[in-house]
Motif scaffolding. Structure first.
Motif, PDB file in Angstrom:
ATOM      1  N   THR A 158       0.837  -1.204   0.000  1.00 41.27           N
ATOM      2  CA  THR A 158       0.000   0.000   0.000  1.00 41.27           C
ATOM      3  C   THR A 158       0.867   1.247   0.000  1.00 41.27           C
ATOM      4  O   THR A 158       0.550   2.239  -0.671  1.00 41.27           O
ATOM      5  CB  THR A 158      -0.933   0.006   1.224  1.00 41.27           C
ATOM      6  N   ARG A 159       1.960   1.202   0.733  1.00 42.06           N
ATOM      7  CA  ARG A 159       2.895   2.335   0.775  1.00 42.06           C
ATOM      8  C   ARG A 159       3.386   2.686  -0.624  1.00 42.06           C
ATOM      9  O   ARG A 159       3.406   3.860  -1.015  1.00 42.06           O
ATOM     10  CB  ARG A 159       4.073   1.980   1.676  1.00 42.06           C
ATOM     11  N   LEU A 160       3.774   1.664  -1.403  1.00 39.34           N
ATOM     12  CA  LEU A 160       4.268   1.917  -2.752  1.00 39.34           C
ATOM     13  C   LEU A 160       3.172   2.518  -3.627  1.00 39.34           C
ATOM     14  O   LEU A 160       3.435   3.410  -4.444  1.00 39.34           O
ATOM     15  CB  LEU A 160       4.796   0.624  -3.371  1.00 39.34           C
ATOM     16  N   MET A 161       1.940   2.063  -3.449  1.00 44.52           N
ATOM     17  CA  MET A 161       0.830   2.638  -4.198  1.00 44.52           C
ATOM     18  C   MET A 161       0.628   4.105  -3.838  1.00 44.52           C
ATOM     19  O   MET A 161       0.400   4.950  -4.722  1.00 44.52           O
ATOM     20  CB  MET A 161      -0.446   1.843  -3.921  1.00 44.52           C
ATOM     21  N   MET A 162       0.707   4.450  -2.568  1.00 38.36           N
ATOM     22  CA  MET A 162       0.534   5.843  -2.147  1.00 38.36           C
ATOM     23  C   MET A 162       1.609   6.741  -2.758  1.00 38.36           C
ATOM     24  O   MET A 162       1.329   7.869  -3.194  1.00 38.36           O
ATOM     25  CB  MET A 162       0.593   5.946  -0.615  1.00 38.36           C
ATOM     26  N   ILE A 163       2.833   6.244  -2.803  1.00 38.42           N
ATOM     27  CA  ILE A 163       3.934   7.022  -3.387  1.00 38.42           C
ATOM     28  C   ILE A 163       3.661   7.293  -4.868  1.00 38.42           C
ATOM     29  O   ILE A 163       3.801   8.427  -5.342  1.00 38.42           O
ATOM     30  CB  ILE A 163       5.269   6.272  -3.209  1.00 38.42           C
ATOM     31  N   ARG A 164       3.268   6.263  -5.612  1.00 40.06           N
ATOM     32  CA  ARG A 164       3.053   6.426  -7.046  1.00 40.06           C
ATOM     33  C   ARG A 164       1.818   7.268  -7.349  1.00 40.06           C
ATOM     34  O   ARG A 164       1.817   8.053  -8.309  1.00 40.06           O
ATOM     35  CB  ARG A 164       2.941   5.054  -7.707  1.00 40.06           C
ATOM     36  N   LEU A 165       0.766   7.144  -6.552  1.00 37.99           N
ATOM     37  CA  LEU A 165      -0.401   8.003  -6.764  1.00 37.99           C
ATOM     38  C   LEU A 165      -0.053   9.458  -6.494  1.00 37.99           C
ATOM     39  O   LEU A 165      -0.518  10.361  -7.199  1.00 37.99           O
ATOM     40  CB  LEU A 165      -1.555   7.558  -5.860  1.00 37.99           C
ATOM     41  N   GLY A 166       0.770   9.698  -5.489  1.00 34.23           N
ATOM     42  CA  GLY A 166       1.198  11.068  -5.220  1.00 34.23           C
ATOM     43  C   GLY A 166       1.933  11.673  -6.406  1.00 34.23           C
ATOM     44  O   GLY A 166       1.699  12.830  -6.788  1.00 34.23           O
ATOM     45  N   LYS A 167       2.810  10.885  -7.037  1.00 30.33           N
ATOM     46  CA  LYS A 167       3.545  11.366  -8.202  1.00 30.33           C
ATOM     47  C   LYS A 167       2.613  11.605  -9.382  1.00 30.33           C
ATOM     48  O   LYS A 167       2.746  12.605 -10.111  1.00 30.33           O
ATOM     49  CB  LYS A 167       4.642  10.367  -8.566  1.00 30.33           C
ATOM     50  N   LEU A 168       1.688  10.671  -9.600  1.00 34.70           N
ATOM     51  CA  LEU A 168       0.733  10.819 -10.701  1.00 34.70           C
ATOM     52  C   LEU A 168      -0.072  12.110 -10.552  1.00 34.70           C
ATOM     53  O   LEU A 168      -0.202  12.901 -11.499  1.00 34.70           O
ATOM     54  CB  LEU A 168      -0.216   9.617 -10.728  1.00 34.70           C
ATOM     55  N   HIS A 169      -0.599  12.360  -9.382  1.00 38.66           N
ATOM     56  CA  HIS A 169      -1.447  13.534  -9.167  1.00 38.66           C
ATOM     57  C   HIS A 169      -0.650  14.833  -9.207  1.00 38.66           C
ATOM     58  O   HIS A 169      -1.174  15.881  -9.602  1.00 38.66           O
ATOM     59  CB  HIS A 169      -2.171  13.414  -7.829  1.00 38.66           C
ATOM     60  N   ALA A 170       0.615  14.768  -8.804  1.00 33.14           N
ATOM     61  CA  ALA A 170       1.453  15.968  -8.811  1.00 33.14           C
ATOM     62  C   ALA A 170       1.598  16.535 -10.220  1.00 33.14           C
ATOM     63  O   ALA A 170       1.664  17.767 -10.400  1.00 33.14           O
ATOM     64  CB  ALA A 170       2.830  15.645  -8.240  1.00 33.14           C
ATOM     65  N   ILE A 171       1.629  15.670 -11.230  1.00 31.09           N
ATOM     66  CA  ILE A 171       1.800  16.150 -12.603  1.00 31.09           C
ATOM     67  C   ILE A 171       0.640  17.054 -13.001  1.00 31.09           C
ATOM     68  O   ILE A 171       0.821  18.081 -13.666  1.00 31.09           O
ATOM     69  CB  ILE A 171       1.922  14.970 -13.587  1.00 31.09           C
ATOM     70  N   SER A 172      -0.579  16.705 -12.582  1.00 30.49           N
ATOM     71  CA  SER A 172      -1.744  17.544 -12.896  1.00 30.49           C
ATOM     72  C   SER A 172      -1.618  18.926 -12.292  1.00 30.49           C
ATOM     73  O   SER A 172      -1.878  19.934 -12.956  1.00 30.49           O
ATOM     74  CB  SER A 172      -3.029  16.874 -12.385  1.00 30.49           C
ATOM     75  N   ILE A 295      -8.669  12.411  -4.021  1.00 25.13           N
ATOM     76  CA  ILE A 295      -9.105  11.528  -2.946  1.00 25.13           C
ATOM     77  C   ILE A 295      -9.735  10.252  -3.498  1.00 25.13           C
ATOM     78  O   ILE A 295      -9.707   9.203  -2.850  1.00 25.13           O
ATOM     79  CB  ILE A 295     -10.099  12.273  -2.024  1.00 25.13           C
ATOM     80  N   PHE A 296     -10.303  10.319  -4.700  1.00 25.88           N
ATOM     81  CA  PHE A 296     -10.944   9.140  -5.276  1.00 25.88           C
ATOM     82  C   PHE A 296      -9.962   7.977  -5.373  1.00 25.88           C
ATOM     83  O   PHE A 296     -10.265   6.858  -4.951  1.00 25.88           O
ATOM     84  CB  PHE A 296     -11.517   9.464  -6.655  1.00 25.88           C
ATOM     85  N   ASP A 297      -8.788   8.215  -5.970  1.00 21.74           N
ATOM     86  CA  ASP A 297      -7.800   7.144  -6.096  1.00 21.74           C
ATOM     87  C   ASP A 297      -7.326   6.670  -4.725  1.00 21.74           C
ATOM     88  O   ASP A 297      -7.192   5.469  -4.465  1.00 21.74           O
ATOM     89  CB  ASP A 297      -6.590   7.639  -6.888  1.00 21.74           C
ATOM     90  N   LEU A 298      -7.076   7.628  -3.870  1.00 24.84           N
ATOM     91  CA  LEU A 298      -6.508   7.341  -2.554  1.00 24.84           C
ATOM     92  C   LEU A 298      -7.436   6.460  -1.722  1.00 24.84           C
ATOM     93  O   LEU A 298      -7.053   5.386  -1.235  1.00 24.84           O
ATOM     94  CB  LEU A 298      -6.253   8.672  -1.847  1.00 24.84           C
ATOM     95  N   MET A 299      -8.680   6.899  -1.559  1.00 20.65           N
ATOM     96  CA  MET A 299      -9.615   6.180  -0.703  1.00 20.65           C
ATOM     97  C   MET A 299     -10.123   4.898  -1.361  1.00 20.65           C
ATOM     98  O   MET A 299     -10.486   3.941  -0.664  1.00 20.65           O
ATOM     99  CB  MET A 299     -10.767   7.095  -0.317  1.00 20.65           C
ATOM    100  N   TYR A 300     -10.184   4.881  -2.663  1.00 17.48           N
ATOM    101  CA  TYR A 300     -10.568   3.659  -3.369  1.00 17.48           C
ATOM    102  C   TYR A 300      -9.641   2.521  -2.946  1.00 17.48           C
ATOM    103  O   TYR A 300     -10.089   1.446  -2.515  1.00 17.48           O
ATOM    104  CB  TYR A 300     -10.491   3.913  -4.874  1.00 17.48           C
ATOM    105  N   PHE A 301      -8.329   2.760  -3.047  1.00 17.87           N
ATOM    106  CA  PHE A 301      -7.387   1.685  -2.740  1.00 17.87           C
ATOM    107  C   PHE A 301      -7.380   1.351  -1.257  1.00 17.87           C
ATOM    108  O   PHE A 301      -7.444   0.176  -0.868  1.00 17.87           O
ATOM    109  CB  PHE A 301      -5.980   2.057  -3.195  1.00 17.87           C
ATOM    110  N   ILE A 302      -7.305   2.365  -0.407  1.00 18.24           N
ATOM    111  CA  ILE A 302      -7.218   2.117   1.036  1.00 18.24           C
ATOM    112  C   ILE A 302      -8.459   1.391   1.546  1.00 18.24           C
ATOM    113  O   ILE A 302      -8.366   0.440   2.326  1.00 18.24           O
ATOM    114  CB  ILE A 302      -6.999   3.435   1.800  1.00 18.24           C
ATOM    115  N   CYS A 303      -9.625   1.821   1.114  1.00 20.21           N
ATOM    116  CA  CYS A 303     -10.863   1.251   1.643  1.00 20.21           C
ATOM    117  C   CYS A 303     -11.152  -0.136   1.096  1.00 20.21           C
ATOM    118  O   CYS A 303     -11.623  -1.012   1.822  1.00 20.21           O
ATOM    119  CB  CYS A 303     -12.043   2.180   1.332  1.00 20.21           C
ATOM    120  N   VAL A 304     -10.895  -0.344  -0.167  1.00 19.31           N
ATOM    121  CA  VAL A 304     -11.297  -1.594  -0.802  1.00 19.31           C
ATOM    122  C   VAL A 304     -10.231  -2.679  -0.668  1.00 19.31           C
ATOM    123  O   VAL A 304     -10.567  -3.866  -0.540  1.00 19.31           O
ATOM    124  CB  VAL A 304     -11.630  -1.342  -2.288  1.00 19.31           C
TER     125      VAL A 304
END
Length: 424
Positions: A158-172, A295-304
């Motif tokens: 999950t940690r690795l997913m959070m890191i990569r989602l942070g990078k993905l969203h930063a580009i926007s 938050i959609f990407d973030l909570m989707y992964f953490i919750c599900v």
């Protein structure tokens, strides 16, 4: 035999494979295409997969994975809009995000960037003709593998997913400030699943969401009055809440282009030697790629994909890891997180859209908690629902995933823990 199989493929798939072969240096008429199944039952729900080996004497084989629309006619009609979005992601969205990073000096070999989608060789979709194919690399050949969906995801994955989602969203955030005219073209990417729900004849998705909400409430203990009370306003209006949350204008200036479908079956990990800690990740299935709150990407992964025990220990740390990664990459791209997405704004977005993790869990948790060998035939379920609609019957065909004793016990534990966490 290989040529016979190739000849039976729709012409648009044949043309795609020929184009890939030519671009990768194979000679026209000198190479052959050989086929294998590409996935097992339960791995995906939008398209079908098969492997293709492109072979020619005197050179190494090229293995590609073809994702196509389901053959089942009803599933195909339901899937075409989502398939079209995935093609947009591979041909327009990801190339734009990658190009911007390169312009800012972040190369494809730079581990600090976001390059975490499969390599796509070819992507095509014609909505009117109900045609679509995506031809991409087979990540399993590079050592990537899927997590067992029946097991809750641990902290390191999950940690690795959070890191990569942070990078993905930063580009926007960086592009919105530095290249607004380029980025603006992609802010129309609304949630295609919300559109499907709104315009679906028979309202099968609405029925399924609401039925699964009732099933979720049924996992709560009789003495859990607070959780039951908090769930009452959701009953019967799950899809209304989903559609409201999906509107990008609700996220104001903090909307980003996200993956959109962040559950564990849409992720593959790689490892060094026999390590249990992943060192790389790829995000698959971009059919819900959209412009909305991060938050959609973030909570989707953490919750599900995680469970109550992991969240109890690491939830706040995971939020910190995500936000730190976003801020670091945004600065690397020339932005300022303190101005563009301050922590207070992140916390506000979390409060506003955090419930999305619960809403999407009504749909996805039953899939996760059903072993692949118990997965029902989705096409048959859809046909039954259509027959009931034509006959004017309500029926209960909208609940399309298994409720065997094993699956139900697993689901009850995960869902009850999730509801209690989100209420808390």
């Amino acid at each position: 035999m290989a040529n016979e199989v190739f000849a039976k493929l729709p012409e648009y798939i044949q043309e795609g494979l020929k184009k890939v072969a030519g671009e990768q240096g194979f000679s026209e008429g000198g190479c052959r295409f050989e086929f294998e199944d590409g996935s097992q039952k339960g791995d995906g729900f939008i398209g079908d997969l098969f492997k293709v080996f492109i072979r020619e004497a005197g050179r190494d084989d090229l293995l590609v994975l073809c994702k196509t629309l389901p053959e089942h006619e009803i599933r195909k009609r339901y899937s075409i809009g989502l398939f079209h979005r995935e093609v947009q992601a591979y041909t327009e969205v990801l190339p734009m995000l990658y190009k911007f990073q390169k312009e800012k000096g972040v190369g494809e070999s730079d581990p600090e960037g976001f390059w975490n989608a499969p390599k796509c060789y070819y992507a095509y979709c014609d909505v009117g003709k109900l045609e679509g194919v995506v031809i991409m690399e087979d990540l399993r050949e590079k050592g990537f593998r899927m997590w067992n969906k029946l097991e809750a995801v641990d902290f390191e994955h999950t940690r690795l997913m959070m890191i990569r989602l942070g990078k993905l969203h930063a580009i926007s955030f960086a592009m919105k400030e530095q290249q607004p005219e380029v980025f603006e073209r992609f802010t129309h990417l609304k949630d295609p699943f919300a559109k499907l729900i709104e315009h679906e004849p028979g309202q099968h998705m609405k029925k399924m969401f609401n039925a699964n909400c009732e099933r979720a409430i049924g996992t709560l203990d009789d003495d859990d009055a607070e959780s039951r009370s908090k769930m009452q306003p959701i009953r019967g209006v799950v899809t209304d809440l989903y559609i409201a949350d999906a509107k990008s204008d609700e996220a104001n200036q903090y909307a980003v282009i996200g993956h959109g479908d962040c559950w564990i079956n849409n992720v593959m990990y790689s490892y060094t030697n026999d390590s249990l800690i992943p060192d790389e990740i790829r995000l698959l299935d971009w059919q819900l790629c959209r412009y909305t709150s991060p938050i959609f990407d973030l909570m989707y992964f953490i919750c599900v994909s995680t469970d109550e025990a992991m969240r109890a220990k690491y939830y706040n740390q995971l939020l910190d890891i995500y936000y730190q990664s976003l801020g670091d990459h945004l600065r690397r791209l020339g932005g300022d997180p303190d101005k563009q997405f301050p922590r207070a704004a992140f916390d506000d977005q979390l409060k506003r859209f955090g419930r999305f993790g619960l809403l999407i869990s009504f749909l996805v948790l039953p899939m996760i908690c059903t072993p692949n060998d118990e997965m029902p035939d989705v096409g048959e379920k859809m046909e039954k629902a259509q027959r009931e609609l034509q006959a004017g019957e309500e029926g209960k065909s909208s609940v399309i995933f298994s409720k065997t004793e094993l699956a139900n016990a697993m689901y009850s534990e995960r869902m009850k823990g999730l509801i209690k966490d989100l209420v808390r």
